[in-house]
Design an enzyme around this catalytic site. Structure first.
Site, PDB file in Angstrom:
ATOM      1  N   ASP A   1       0.829  -1.206   0.000  1.00  0.00           N
ATOM      2  CA  ASP A   1       0.000   0.000   0.000  1.00  0.00           C
ATOM      3  C   ASP A   1       0.870   1.266   0.000  1.00  0.00           C
ATOM      4  OD1 ASP A   1      -2.651   1.231   0.148  1.00  0.00           O
ATOM      5  OD2 ASP A   1      -1.898   1.938   2.078  1.00  0.00           O
TER       6      ASP A   1
ATOM      7  N   HIS B   1      -7.629  -5.682  -1.209  1.00  0.00           N
ATOM      8  CA  HIS B   1      -6.490  -4.835  -0.859  1.00  0.00           C
ATOM      9  C   HIS B   1      -5.671  -5.437   0.281  1.00  0.00           C
ATOM     10  CE1 HIS B   1      -4.306  -1.077  -0.318  1.00  0.00           C
ATOM     11  NE2 HIS B   1      -4.602  -1.115   0.964  1.00  0.00           N
TER      12      HIS B   1
HETATM   13  O1  LIG Z   1      -4.903   4.954  -0.245  1.00  0.00           O
HETATM   14  C1  LIG Z   1      -4.267   3.931  -0.135  1.00  0.00           C
HETATM   15  N1  LIG Z   1      -4.668   2.893   0.641  1.00  0.00           N
HETATM   16  C2  LIG Z   1      -5.891   2.893   1.375  1.00  0.00           C
HETATM   17  C3  LIG Z   1      -6.773   1.836   0.795  1.00  0.00           C
HETATM   18  C4  LIG Z   1      -8.000   1.722   1.636  1.00  0.00           C
HETATM   19  C5  LIG Z   1      -8.867   0.628   1.162  1.00  0.00           C
HETATM   20  C6  LIG Z   1      -9.493  -0.163   2.092  1.00  0.00           C
HETATM   21  C7  LIG Z   1     -10.321  -1.176   1.688  1.00  0.00           C
HETATM   22  C8  LIG Z   1     -10.538  -1.428   0.335  1.00  0.00           C
HETATM   23  C9  LIG Z   1      -9.904  -0.658  -0.613  1.00  0.00           C
HETATM   24  C10 LIG Z   1      -9.067   0.387  -0.201  1.00  0.00           C
HETATM   25  N2  LIG Z   1      -3.104   3.727  -0.776  1.00  0.00           N
HETATM   26  C11 LIG Z   1      -2.452   4.714  -1.586  1.00  0.00           C
HETATM   27  C12 LIG Z   1      -1.007   4.261  -1.765  1.00  0.00           C
HETATM   28  C13 LIG Z   1      -0.230   5.283  -2.570  1.00  0.00           C
HETATM   29  C14 LIG Z   1      -0.899   5.533  -3.902  1.00  0.00           C
HETATM   30  O2  LIG Z   1      -0.248   6.651  -4.517  1.00  0.00           O
HETATM   31  C15 LIG Z   1       0.865   6.324  -5.336  1.00  0.00           C
HETATM   32  C16 LIG Z   1       0.370   6.147  -6.763  1.00  0.00           C
HETATM   33  C17 LIG Z   1      -0.070   7.213  -7.499  1.00  0.00           C
HETATM   34  F1  LIG Z   1      -0.182   8.392  -6.913  1.00  0.00           F
HETATM   35  C18 LIG Z   1      -0.420   7.057  -8.858  1.00  0.00           C
HETATM   36  C19 LIG Z   1      -0.364   5.791  -9.426  1.00  0.00           C
HETATM   37  C20 LIG Z   1       0.049   4.706  -8.672  1.00  0.00           C
HETATM   38  C21 LIG Z   1       0.387   4.905  -7.328  1.00  0.00           C
HETATM   39  F2  LIG Z   1       0.730   3.889  -6.564  1.00  0.00           F
HETATM   40  C22 LIG Z   1      -2.355   5.918  -3.738  1.00  0.00           C
HETATM   41  C23 LIG Z   1      -3.118   4.859  -2.939  1.00  0.00           C
END
Ligand SMILES: O=C(NCCCc1ccccc1)N[C@H]1CC[C@H](OCc2c(F)cccc2F)CC1
Length: 332
Positions: free
Chosen positions: A116, A309
């Protein structure tokens, strides 16, 4: 591949603290018996803790690795400074480089694993400290090259609608609402897949947190009550300001990374042996997002697991077998 996992008070890991570049970090340290075959640093995401790697640490110890697992800035027993700038991917990379020097010795190469936001960190670590990277893997998070032009979060949402929840997380509402053990428990159960009596969700990537559903959500199917209790106690220390600061770093990341973007391939390609493990049902980071990664890597392996996730906990045997296959090649 063994399925055993760490408990919150597990004798296989020691707890250490160290002050790194002005912040006190807590980290788990697992030492293999004989001299280690190498050092691996595991980087958790949001909303998680070092304990999020509980299914992977025993396997990594069995590979004779020294395993270092920090609570990242803002989490658990690590400091949670107020300023969002401190949580930039470059600052996180520099903190981890200092932690690696502290544990493994100055200049020692390490293996990095991220999930993540921790996956975003390890990819940026490979750009900022390439000489320290023996190998690197990410679970769920694809590599996105530094950009030559700033895309403000509202515009990024037009390109990546599955990132819409991040606008809410960067704002004040979730931080103001998720206060106290009761609401922290509801929030964590929700993020970890808990549902209401009629399968109501209280978090989606399109809506973010659905506040009116939070108090209907039951326990997550991915953790025991004792594990959720542990998370709630760890989150109660700082509350949500620190963890949510990770979503307030877009402009800092852009400004710090612009010189890399402008240098092109020389500074934006990853040379070290790399692995990405995507999760087929990850609604925030679907496997499709990793489609263009190959053009930035010298040596990239791709694997996919059938999981949401939270693949580290939902498909640990599959995740661990891909990690073991990758590391066995790296270590021999
Ligand atoms: O928000 C995040 N995790 C929380 C998920 C919560 C969830 C819970 C239950 C079900 C689904 C989701 N993770 C972030 C990690 C960094 C990421 O930014 C980097 C980036 C970019 F900006 C553009 C392209 C690729 C890339 F990796 C943006 C998501």
């Amino acid at each position: 591949v063994s399925l055993d996992k760490l408990t919150p008070a597990d004798p296989r890991v020691e707890h250490h603290t160290v002050t790194i570049r002005g912040n006190t970090y807590h980290y788990l340290l697992g030492n293999s018996s004989s001299p280690p075959a190498g050092t691996i640093l595991l980087v958790h995401g949001w909303p998680d803790l070092s304990f999020g790697w509980r299914y992977q640490v025993p396997l990594l110890l069995s590979l004779n690795l020294r395993v270092v697992v920090p609570d990242m800035l803002g989490y658990g027993r690590t400091d949670a400074p107020e300023a969002a700038a401190e949580y930039s991917l470059k600052n996180m990379s520099d903190d981890l480089a200092a932690l690696a020097a502290h544990v493994a010795g100055p200049g020692e190469q390490i293996i990095l694993g991220g999930h993540d936001w921790g996956g975003a960190v390890v990819w940026r670590f490979a750009l900022w400290h390439p000489q320290l990277v023996r190998a690197v893997f990410s679970v769920c998070t694809p590599y996105a090259p530094p950009r030559p032009a700033y895309i403000a979060p509202p515009d990024l949402i037009k390109i990546l609608p599955n990132f819409r929840y991040q606008l809410q997380l960067a704002g004040p509402e979730v931080e103001a609402y998720v206060v106290g053990k009761e609401r922290l428990r509801q929030f964590l159960n929700t993020l970890y897949g808990g549902r209401g009596p009629n399968r109501e969700a209280a978090f989606t990537t399109a809506d973010g947190v659905i506040f009116e559903n939070l108090d209907k959500v039951g326990p997550t199917p991915l953790m025991s009550v004792e594990e959720v209790d542990f998370y709630v106690n760890e989150y109660e220390r700082h509350g949500m300001h620190g963890p949510l600061n990770w979503y307030r770093t877009a402009k800092f990341n852009f400004d710090e990374e612009l010189p890399l973007a402008e240098a092109g391939d020389a500074k934006t390609r990853v040379k070290a042996p790399s692995l990405i493990i995507t999760a087929s049902r990850d609604s925030a980071l679907p496997p499709s997002m990793s489609a263009n990664m190959d053009k930035s890597f010298d040596d990239l392996e791709k694997r996919e697991v059938n999981a949401s996730h939270w693949a580290l906990w939902e498909a640990p045997a599959d995740v661990n077998s891909h990690i073991a296959e990758f590391l066995t090649k790296v270590l021999n």
